[in-house]
Write an enzyme that holds these catalytic residues in place. Structure first.
Site, PDB file in Angstrom:
ATOM      1  CG  ASP A  38      -1.868   0.448   1.038  1.00  0.00           C
ATOM      2  OD1 ASP A  38      -3.167   0.171   0.533  1.00  0.00           O
ATOM      3  OD2 ASP A  38      -1.970   1.535   1.581  1.00  0.00           O
ATOM      4  CG  ASN A  91      -7.234  -3.372  -4.619  1.00  0.00           C
ATOM      5  OD1 ASN A  91      -8.402  -3.499  -5.010  1.00  0.00           O
ATOM      6  ND2 ASN A  91      -6.866  -2.549  -3.824  1.00  0.00           N
ATOM      7  CE1 TYR A 157     -11.889   3.823 -10.284  1.00  0.00           C
ATOM      8  CE2 TYR A 157     -13.759   3.380 -11.741  1.00  0.00           C
ATOM      9  CZ  TYR A 157     -12.812   3.191 -10.314  1.00  0.00           C
ATOM     10  OH  TYR A 157     -13.414   1.964  -9.906  1.00  0.00           O
ATOM     11  CE  LYS A 161     -10.812   0.549 -11.045  1.00  0.00           C
ATOM     12  NZ  LYS A 161     -10.115   0.032 -10.338  1.00  0.00           N
ATOM     13  CB  ILE A 190     -17.236  -2.380  -2.690  1.00  0.00           C
ATOM     14  CG1 ILE A 190     -17.226  -3.277  -4.119  1.00  0.00           C
ATOM     15  CG2 ILE A 190     -17.023  -3.045  -2.168  1.00  0.00           C
ATOM     16  CD1 ILE A 190     -18.864  -3.862  -4.797  1.00  0.00           C
ATOM     17  CB  THR A 192     -14.227   0.610  -0.630  1.00  0.00           C
ATOM     18  OG1 THR A 192     -14.415   1.469  -1.217  1.00  0.00           O
ATOM     19  CG2 THR A 192     -14.742  -0.639  -0.939  1.00  0.00           C
TER      20      THR A 192
END
Length: 250
Positions: A38, A91, A157, A161, A190, A192
Site C-alpha cells: 500500500d 488492486n 476512471y 478501467k 462496494i 469501501t
C-alpha cells in the site's frame, strides 16, 4: 482437503483498506503467504497485523503503484522474503475528481490513469517474469463495472478501467501457454473507504442503481478474486467477471 492457496505466495496492491485488504485477508486464510502493499504505511501494516493475529503469514512493503520502480522493488522484496510469486492482485486504485470531459483538469487525468491503468501494467511487467521462474501463476486485475459502460463526470476512471480489460486480455493471450492465467474482475459499487464521504442519500442512490438494491461488500469481491487465483479456475484466462448485483444486466 488442503486450503485453496496452500504453499502459494501472493502479492496484493492497495491492500491497506477496502477490497484490497479483504483479498489479502482471504488469501492468507486460504493458505498463502502474502506480500501486503500500500502507499500508506499505517493501514498496510494493520492488514499484516490482522493476518498474523489469525495465524497467517504476511509482510508489508510500501509502494506507489503508479511507479515502475516501486513495482519492480515490490516483486524483488516478495522473492527475497518468500522465494517465489504465484498469485498477484493488482488492486490499487483511486476514484479521482468529478468533472465533465470539457472541464476536467489534465493533472487529474494523469493521476487516475497512472494509478489505475499504468499501475496494472507496471505490476504485471514485473510479476510475470517472477511467476515464470516460479512455475506459473495467476493474476487478478481490478477493473470495475465502469470498464464496460460510461459514467458521467468520471472519464479518467472509466477510460482507465476500460484499458485494464484490454491489457488483461492481451497479457492473458501472451502467457496462456506458459502457465500464467490473467483475469479481471469488475465490482459494482462496494462499501469501501472510497464511499466514506458520501451522504446517506447518495449511498441510497448508488444502492438503487443495482437490481439487488444494495451496495456490495468487499468480502464478496474477495471470494471471486480467490476463486480466480486458485486452481479451481484452472481453465479460466483472459476473462472479465463483473460482481455487481446485476448492474450490467440492465
Amino acid at each position: 482437503m488442503g486450503k485453496l492457496l496452500e504453499h502459494k505466495v501472493a502479492l496484493v496492491t492497495g491492500a491497506g483498506s477496502g477490497i484490497g485488504r479483504a483479498i489479502a485477508l482471504l488469501y492468507a486464510a486460504s493458505g498463502a503467504k502474502v506480500m501486503v502493499c500500500d502507499i500508506n504505511d499505517g493501514p498496510g501494516r494493520q492488514t499484516v497485523e490482522q493476518i498474523v493475529l489469525t495465524g497467517g503469514e504476511a509482510i508489508f512493503q510500501k509502494a506507489d503503484a503508479s511507479r515502475a520502480a516501486d513495482n519492480a522493488a515490490l516483486v524483488e522484496a516478495t522473492l527475497g522474503a518468500f522465494g517465489a510469486l504465484h498469485v498477484a492482485c493488482n488492486n490499487a486504485g483511486v476514484g479521482g475528481a468529478a468533472a465533465p470531459v470539457g472541464e476536467a483538469r489534465p493533472e487529474d487525468w494523469d493521476k487516475v490513469v497512472a494509478i489505475n491503468l499504468s499501475g496494472v501494467f507496471y505490476g504485471m511487467r514485473y510479476q510475470i517474469p517472477a511467476m515464470l521462474k516460479s512455475g506459473g501463476g495467476a493474476i487478478v486485475n481490478m477493473a470495475s463495472i465502469l470498464a464496460q459502460v460510461g459514467f458521467r463526470e468520471h472519464a479518467p476512471y472509466v477510460a482507465a478501467k476500460h484499458g485494464v480489460i484490454g491489457l488483461t486480455r492481451t497479457a492473458a493471450l501472451e502467457y496462456a501457454q506458459q502457465k500464467i492465467r490473467i483475469n479481471a474482475i469488475g465490482p459494482g459499487f462496494i462499501r469501501t473507504p472510497l464511499l466514506d464521504n458520501l451522504s446517506d442519500d447518495m449511498l441510497n442512490g448508488l444502492a438503487a442503481l443495482h437490481p439487488m438494491g444494495r451496495i456490495g461488500d468487499a468480502a464478496e469481491v474477495a471470494e471471486l478474486a480467490l476463486w480466480l487465483s486458485s486452481d479451481k479456475a484452472s481453465f479460466v484466462t483472459g476473462s472479465y467477471y463483473p460482481i455487481d448485483g446485476g448492474y450490467l444486466a440492465q
